[in-house]
Design a protein around this motif. Structure first.
Motif: not given
Length: 117
Positions: A71-76, A78-87, A95-106
């Motif tokens: 629960q503590r890790l999940r809360a941490a 959710l608090v982190q600001p998400s940075r949009p990955e450059p297209a 069309r732009p290639v979307l990358r999923h690895r390295g994005a915010e934790a799923c």
């Protein structure tokens, strides 16, 4: 839920007395509990010996600690600001290639699907 007046070791001892043939009504009267409580104890602890009850207690405490840590890790997360990955663009005009690895934790039921390339 109200905490029991009897420790798990005492409950295991009372369940052992029932296995040795002492009438359940006598056990309930001496322990000042209802037969319903006795049968609930039997369902919860089954045939565990006092050492097994102590181990079960330790595992339950460890499980509670791990749940609190999750629960503590999940809360941490959710608090982190998400940075949009450059297209990123593929071949000319595609069309732009979307990358999923390295994005915010799923997290969630299909996290393994979302995190795969």
């Amino acid at each position: 839920m109200r905490r029991s007046l009897h420790t798990d070791e005492e409950i295991a001892f009372l369940l052992g007395e029932a296995e040795r043939g002492i009438p359940i009504a006598a056990i309930c009267a001496s322990a000042h509990v209802s037969p319903g409580t006795f049968y609930r104890w039997r369902r919860r602890l089954g045939g565990l010996k006092p050492a097994g009850v102590a181990r079960l207690d330790q595992v339950e405490r460890e499980n509670a600690d791990l749940r609190a840590e999750v629960q503590r890790l999940r809360a941490a997360l959710l608090v982190q600001p998400s940075r949009p990955e450059p297209a990123r663009t593929g071949p000319a005009g595609a069309r732009p290639v979307l990358r999923h690895r390295g994005a915010e934790a799923c997290v969630g039921r299909f996290a393994f699907v979302r995190s795969a390339n």
